[in-house]
Enzyme design. Structure first.
Site, short mmCIF file in Angstrom:
data_model
loop_
_atom_site.label_atom_id
_atom_site.label_comp_id
_atom_site.label_asym_id
_atom_site.label_seq_id
_atom_site.Cartn_x
_atom_site.Cartn_y
_atom_site.Cartn_z
N LYS A 19 39.13 -11.90 41.97
CA LYS A 19 37.68 -10.74 42.07
C LYS A 19 38.16 -9.65 43.09
CE LYS A 19 33.81 -11.50 43.68
NZ LYS A 19 32.38 -12.13 43.95
N SER A 50 20.19 -1.88 38.72
CA SER A 50 18.85 -2.22 38.73
C SER A 50 18.04 -2.37 40.11
CB SER A 50 18.68 -3.56 38.08
OG SER A 50 19.55 -4.65 39.22
N HIS A 78 19.51 -1.95 31.55
CA HIS A 78 18.44 -1.10 31.91
C HIS A 78 18.55 0.10 31.29
CE1 HIS A 78 16.79 -3.79 34.93
NE2 HIS A 78 18.24 -4.28 35.22
N THR A 103 20.76 -6.46 26.75
CA THR A 103 19.67 -7.51 26.97
C THR A 103 18.59 -7.25 26.33
OG1 THR A 103 19.17 -6.64 29.08
CG2 THR A 103 20.94 -8.22 29.13
N LYS A 106 14.23 -6.47 28.70
CA LYS A 106 13.62 -5.42 29.41
C LYS A 106 12.90 -4.49 28.32
CE LYS A 106 16.23 -6.69 32.75
NZ LYS A 106 15.57 -7.61 33.92
N THR A 135 24.39 -23.49 24.49
CA THR A 135 23.16 -23.15 24.55
C THR A 135 22.27 -23.31 23.26
OG1 THR A 135 23.58 -21.45 26.26
CG2 THR A 135 21.53 -20.92 25.02
N THR A 136 20.95 -23.76 23.43
CA THR A 136 20.27 -23.90 22.13
C THR A 136 20.05 -22.72 21.62
OG1 THR A 136 19.25 -25.99 23.20
CG2 THR A 136 18.03 -24.99 21.26
#
Length: 249
Positions: A19, A50, A78, A103, A106, A135-136
């Site tokens: 990184k 953000s 965002h 996502t 928001k 993940t469920t």
């Protein structure tokens, strides 16, 4: 990616990749770093950051990434819903971006996220991305909520215009902020945790919900009040909010 969301730094650890940080929104520094690299390089940015509420120069970064055969990943948490379907779509950069993260917690007011990518990336994630595999799965109501959200955005594009008008009203009150001019996220620096807490509590008492970001979450001396403007805010509300802030500082 210096000021990118903590989740991206965690993802870098999980990938075991090397990184490197380039200076925030500094395309010259990014290019200097890419010049020196060998092998596959991935550039991760937020289209709208953000914490400071400032935009990435996404078009210029896409050009530099292409020049050095680097792969661009864009977090649109965002900007999605605030600027249509995000800045990648707005600037038609789909073919210049390896993956776009959207996502739904928001502007859409739902839950979950999606990755916009080609079939190869999708197949890889489905078969090798442990956080996704284990993940469920979401409930049907979640997907229906997201679908309804997309339909709402399609028929209510005027809300983005209303939001921009409210942002202009905010800026006319002459509150000093490091945030971009047309960003719905506006930060007001209050360089002391105690004073910041007092301001937030005063605003809350007057019916204004804002978010205080204390050190060490941010660097000491850069503590800030984070204001999220909405299309439904009235001019009276915005003026009232800024009056309390100006009286305080």
């Amino acid at each position: 990616m210096k000021k990118i969301h903590r989740s991206v730094h965690d993802a870098c650890k999980m990938s075991h990749a090397k990184k490197l940080k380039f200076k925030h929104n500094d395309i010259v520094d990014l290019e200097q770093i890419l010049k020196r690299q060998k092998g596959n390089c991935y550039v991760a940015i937020e289209s709208l950051y953000s914490m400071d509420g400032d935009f990435a120069p996404i078009q210029e970064i896409a050009e530099i990434a292409k020049k050095y055969n680097a792969f661009l990943i864009v977090d649109e948490a965002h900007t999605f819903g605030v600027f249509g379907y995000g800045l990648v779509e707005k600037y038609q950069l789909q073919t210049s971006v390896l993956a776009t993260v959207i996502t739904y917690g928001k502007a859409l007011g739902s839950h979950g996220a999606t990755i916009l990518c080609d079939k190869v990336i999708k197949s890889y994630l489905v078969n090798f991305a442990s956080p996704f595999i284990y993940t469920t799965a979401g409930q049907d109501v979640q997907w229906r909520s997201i679908k309804t959200g997309y339909e709402f955005l399609k028929i209510n594009s005027n809300l983005s215009t209303s939001l921009q008008e409210n942002i202009k009203i905010f800026h006319r009150q002459n509150i000093k902020t490091p945030s971009s001019e047309n960003s719905p996220i506006q930060a007001v620096l209050i360089s002391d945790n105690h004073r910041l807490k007092d301001l937030q509590e005063t605003l809350l008492h007057e019916g204004f919900l804002t978010y205080a970001v204390f050190s060490p979450t941010v660097k000491q001396g850069t503590e800030r009040l984070r204001i999220c403007l909405h299309s439904f805010n009235t001019e009276e509300e915005i003026i009232g909010l800024t009056k309390i802030i100006k009286d305080f500082i």
